[in-house]
Design a protein around this motif. Structure first.
Motif, PDB file in Angstrom:
ATOM      1  N   ASP A   1       0.841  -1.197   0.000  1.00 42.71           N
ATOM      2  CA  ASP A   1       0.000   0.000   0.000  1.00 42.71           C
ATOM      3  C   ASP A   1       0.876   1.246   0.000  1.00 42.71           C
ATOM      4  OD1 ASP A   1      -2.212  -1.576   0.179  1.00 42.71           O
ATOM      5  OD2 ASP A   1      -3.149  -0.332   1.742  1.00 42.71           O
ATOM      6  N   THR A   2       0.551   2.171  -0.875  1.00 35.00           N
ATOM      7  CA  THR A   2       1.370   3.378  -0.922  1.00 35.00           C
ATOM      8  C   THR A   2       0.528   4.569  -1.384  1.00 35.00           C
ATOM      9  OG1 THR A   2       3.448   4.278  -1.779  1.00 35.00           O
ATOM     10  CG2 THR A   2       2.203   2.942  -3.292  1.00 35.00           C
ATOM     11  N   GLY A   3       1.131   5.721  -1.583  1.00 32.54           N
ATOM     12  CA  GLY A   3       0.377   6.885  -2.019  1.00 32.54           C
ATOM     13  C   GLY A   3       1.244   7.848  -2.805  1.00 32.54           C
ATOM     14  N   ILE A   4       0.596   8.564  -3.722  1.00 32.13           N
ATOM     15  CA  ILE A   4       1.280   9.655  -4.427  1.00 32.13           C
ATOM     16  C   ILE A   4       0.442  10.891  -4.168  1.00 32.13           C
ATOM     17  CG2 ILE A   4       2.115  10.553  -6.642  1.00 32.13           C
ATOM     18  CD1 ILE A   4       2.081   7.711  -7.720  1.00 32.13           C
ATOM     19  N   GLY A   5       0.971  11.832  -3.420  1.00 28.62           N
ATOM     20  CA  GLY A   5       0.175  12.992  -3.024  1.00 28.62           C
ATOM     21  C   GLY A   5      -1.032  12.496  -2.245  1.00 28.62           C
ATOM     22  N   ASN A   6      -2.252  12.855  -2.702  1.00 27.06           N
ATOM     23  CA  ASN A   6      -3.437  12.391  -1.969  1.00 27.06           C
ATOM     24  C   ASN A   6      -4.103  11.188  -2.657  1.00 27.06           C
ATOM     25  OD1 ASN A   6      -4.387  13.699  -4.128  1.00 27.06           O
ATOM     26  ND2 ASN A   6      -5.520  15.305  -3.015  1.00 27.06           N
ATOM     27  N   ILE A   7      -3.359  10.541  -3.569  1.00 28.01           N
ATOM     28  CA  ILE A   7      -3.914   9.339  -4.238  1.00 28.01           C
ATOM     29  C   ILE A   7      -3.425   8.097  -3.496  1.00 28.01           C
ATOM     30  CG2 ILE A   7      -4.033   8.043  -6.399  1.00 28.01           C
ATOM     31  CD1 ILE A   7      -3.216  10.637  -7.846  1.00 28.01           C
ATOM     32  N   HIS A   8      -4.372   7.257  -3.073  1.00 31.98           N
ATOM     33  CA  HIS A   8      -3.995   6.017  -2.393  1.00 31.98           C
ATOM     34  C   HIS A   8      -3.874   4.889  -3.412  1.00 31.98           C
ATOM     35  CE1 HIS A   8      -5.210   2.169  -0.445  1.00 31.98           C
ATOM     36  NE2 HIS A   8      -4.110   2.481   0.205  1.00 31.98           N
ATOM     37  N   LEU A   9      -2.781   4.136  -3.332  1.00 37.47           N
ATOM     38  CA  LEU A   9      -2.581   3.018  -4.260  1.00 37.47           C
ATOM     39  C   LEU A   9      -2.402   1.733  -3.472  1.00 37.47           C
ATOM     40  CD1 LEU A   9       0.078   4.770  -6.530  1.00 37.47           C
ATOM     41  CD2 LEU A   9      -2.259   4.250  -7.203  1.00 37.47           C
ATOM     42  N   PRO A  10      -3.288   0.753  -3.679  1.00 43.00           N
ATOM     43  CA  PRO A  10      -3.108  -0.526  -2.976  1.00 43.00           C
ATOM     44  C   PRO A  10      -1.937  -1.307  -3.561  1.00 43.00           C
ATOM     45  CG  PRO A  10      -5.005  -0.614  -4.434  1.00 43.00           C
ATOM     46  CD  PRO A  10      -4.445   0.769  -4.546  1.00 43.00           C
ATOM     47  N   ALA A  11      -1.531  -2.379  -2.881  1.00 42.03           N
ATOM     48  CA  ALA A  11      -0.449  -3.226  -3.392  1.00 42.03           C
ATOM     49  C   ALA A  11      -0.900  -3.914  -4.676  1.00 42.03           C
ATOM     50  CB  ALA A  11      -0.078  -4.255  -2.345  1.00 42.03           C
ATOM     51  N   GLY A  12       0.023  -4.176  -5.582  1.00 41.13           N
ATOM     52  CA  GLY A  12      -0.295  -4.954  -6.790  1.00 41.13           C
ATOM     53  C   GLY A  12      -0.763  -4.127  -7.980  1.00 41.13           C
ATOM     54  N   VAL A  13      -0.534  -2.817  -7.938  1.00 38.80           N
ATOM     55  CA  VAL A  13      -0.973  -1.971  -9.062  1.00 38.80           C
ATOM     56  C   VAL A  13       0.208  -1.704 -10.004  1.00 38.80           C
ATOM     57  CG1 VAL A  13      -1.788   0.364  -9.667  1.00 38.80           C
ATOM     58  CG2 VAL A  13      -2.792  -0.840  -7.726  1.00 38.80           C
ATOM     59  N   ASP A  14      -0.047  -1.833 -11.306  1.00 37.93           N
ATOM     60  CA  ASP A  14       0.974  -1.452 -12.287  1.00 37.93           C
ATOM     61  C   ASP A  14       0.733  -0.007 -12.700  1.00 37.93           C
ATOM     62  OD1 ASP A  14       2.414  -3.841 -12.532  1.00 37.93           O
ATOM     63  OD2 ASP A  14       0.812  -4.706 -13.752  1.00 37.93           O
ATOM     64  N   LEU A  15       1.777   0.794 -12.655  1.00 39.33           N
ATOM     65  CA  LEU A  15       1.650   2.216 -13.007  1.00 39.33           C
ATOM     66  C   LEU A  15       2.484   2.497 -14.246  1.00 39.33           C
ATOM     67  CD1 LEU A  15       2.353   3.753  -9.509  1.00 39.33           C
ATOM     68  CD2 LEU A  15       0.205   3.941 -10.740  1.00 39.33           C
ATOM     69  N   ALA A  16       1.928   3.271 -15.158  1.00 40.95           N
ATOM     70  CA  ALA A  16       2.707   3.653 -16.334  1.00 40.95           C
ATOM     71  C   ALA A  16       2.746   5.174 -16.412  1.00 40.95           C
ATOM     72  CB  ALA A  16       2.074   3.079 -17.586  1.00 40.95           C
ATOM     73  N   LEU A  17       3.902   5.714 -16.666  1.00 44.90           N
ATOM     74  CA  LEU A  17       4.031   7.159 -16.878  1.00 44.90           C
ATOM     75  C   LEU A  17       4.402   7.338 -18.354  1.00 44.90           C
ATOM     76  CD1 LEU A  17       4.183  10.021 -15.527  1.00 44.90           C
ATOM     77  CD2 LEU A  17       6.634   9.649 -15.374  1.00 44.90           C
ATOM     78  N   PRO A  18       3.398   7.650 -19.184  1.00 42.45           N
ATOM     79  CA  PRO A  18       3.670   7.752 -20.632  1.00 42.45           C
ATOM     80  C   PRO A  18       4.381   9.067 -20.975  1.00 42.45           C
ATOM     81  CG  PRO A  18       1.361   8.207 -20.182  1.00 42.45           C
ATOM     82  CD  PRO A  18       2.008   7.999 -18.856  1.00 42.45           C
ATOM     83  N   MET A  19       5.696   9.052 -20.794  1.00 36.09           N
ATOM     84  CA  MET A  19       6.499  10.269 -20.935  1.00 36.09           C
ATOM     85  C   MET A  19       6.266  10.981 -22.278  1.00 36.09           C
ATOM     86  SD  MET A  19      10.194  10.429 -19.338  1.00 36.09           S
ATOM     87  CE  MET A  19      10.642   8.828 -19.594  1.00 36.09           C
ATOM     88  N   LEU A  20       6.280  10.175 -23.351  1.00 32.73           N
ATOM     89  CA  LEU A  20       6.139  10.768 -24.686  1.00 32.73           C
ATOM     90  C   LEU A  20       4.807  11.527 -24.809  1.00 32.73           C
ATOM     91  CD1 LEU A  20       7.571  10.892 -27.477  1.00 32.73           C
ATOM     92  CD2 LEU A  20       6.158   8.967 -28.161  1.00 32.73           C
ATOM     93  N   LEU A  21       3.723  10.924 -24.266  1.00 33.00           N
ATOM     94  CA  LEU A  21       2.406  11.578 -24.348  1.00 33.00           C
ATOM     95  C   LEU A  21       2.382  12.858 -23.514  1.00 33.00           C
ATOM     96  CD1 LEU A  21      -0.145   8.606 -24.157  1.00 33.00           C
ATOM     97  CD2 LEU A  21       0.736   9.815 -26.156  1.00 33.00           C
ATOM     98  N   ILE A  22       2.967  12.796 -22.307  1.00 33.55           N
ATOM     99  CA  ILE A  22       2.966  13.988 -21.436  1.00 33.55           C
ATOM    100  C   ILE A  22       3.800  15.112 -22.065  1.00 33.55           C
ATOM    101  CG2 ILE A  22       3.626  14.887 -19.155  1.00 33.55           C
ATOM    102  CD1 ILE A  22       3.065  12.041 -18.081  1.00 33.55           C
ATOM    103  N   HIS A  23       4.931  14.723 -22.671  1.00 33.60           N
ATOM    104  CA  HIS A  23       5.789  15.728 -23.311  1.00 33.60           C
ATOM    105  C   HIS A  23       5.126  16.379 -24.533  1.00 33.60           C
ATOM    106  CE1 HIS A  23       9.957  14.250 -21.687  1.00 33.60           C
ATOM    107  NE2 HIS A  23       9.097  14.517 -20.738  1.00 33.60           N
ATOM    108  N   HIS A  24       4.098  15.685 -25.080  1.00 34.76           N
ATOM    109  CA  HIS A  24       3.420  16.218 -26.270  1.00 34.76           C
ATOM    110  C   HIS A  24       1.974  16.626 -25.983  1.00 34.76           C
ATOM    111  CE1 HIS A  24       6.462  15.294 -29.440  1.00 34.76           C
ATOM    112  NE2 HIS A  24       6.929  14.567 -28.445  1.00 34.76           N
TER     113      HIS A  24
END
Ligand code: HEM
Length: 140
Positions: free
Chosen positions: A45-68
């Motif tokens: 279990d973890t969190g990013i800012g005020n978002i709670h994330l349970p164990a076992g979640v895959d996260l993707a940060l689509p850098m190319l999309l954010i940069h564009h």
């Protein structure tokens, strides 16, 4: 360094050049990031800012999309405009930082410091290769 300290006008010009080269490098990495996406997995279990994330979640940060993405960058998002970094990376995009070519936080790239601290090597290698091409064309 000693000589530059005696010639502040050259110190200022060199500083300006480094700033401009950094702006160009940031814009190149924004438009063409060599790593286009980052993936992470939560093992507990973890969190990013005020978002709670349970164990076992895959996260993707689509850098190319954010940069564009025009939302943080504006309608000129597809244009090569190094001047957007005039006020620094944090002021280049709206509301929050949207440039992550080296990742972020604890897992950030260890090569980033080297890359940012030696832009002049890059400029001189670009200049040398232009010069070589020019000499070749002139058949010298
Ligand atoms: C333009 C050049 C480079 C770019 C865009 C780049 C980008 C990245 C990215 C996106 C990551 C993943 C960060 C994450 O998982 O959140 C990474 C990790 C890493 N990079 Fe680079 N990198 C570059 C150059 C280099 C160089 C020159 C070195 C070696 C001197 C290097 C060594 C590493 C290492 C060891 C990691 C793993 C860090 C870790 O997992 O703790 N990188 N890089």
């Amino acid at each position: 360094m000693m000589v530059l300290a005696l010639h502040p006008e050259w110190q200022e010009m060199a500083r300006e050049e480094v700033l401009q080269v950094n702006m160009i490098l940031n814009e190149v990495l924004r438009l063409y990031p060599p790593v286009i996406s980052l993936c992470q997995h939560t093992y507990k279990d973890t969190g990013i800012g005020n978002i709670h994330l349970p164990a076992g979640v895959d996260l993707a940060l689509p850098m190319l999309l954010i940069h564009h993405d025009p939302e943080p960058w504006g309608d000129d998002v597809e244009e090569f405009r190094p001047e957007r970094f005039l006020g620094g990376v944090s002021r280049a995009s709206k509301e929050q930082i949207a440039l992550f070519p080296f990742g972020w936080s604890l897992r950030t790239c260890i090569g980033q410091k080297k890359y940012n601290s030696s832009p002049n090597f890059l400029v001189s290698s670009i200049r040398d290769s232009l010069l070589r091409n020019h000499v070749k064309k002139l058949n010298l």
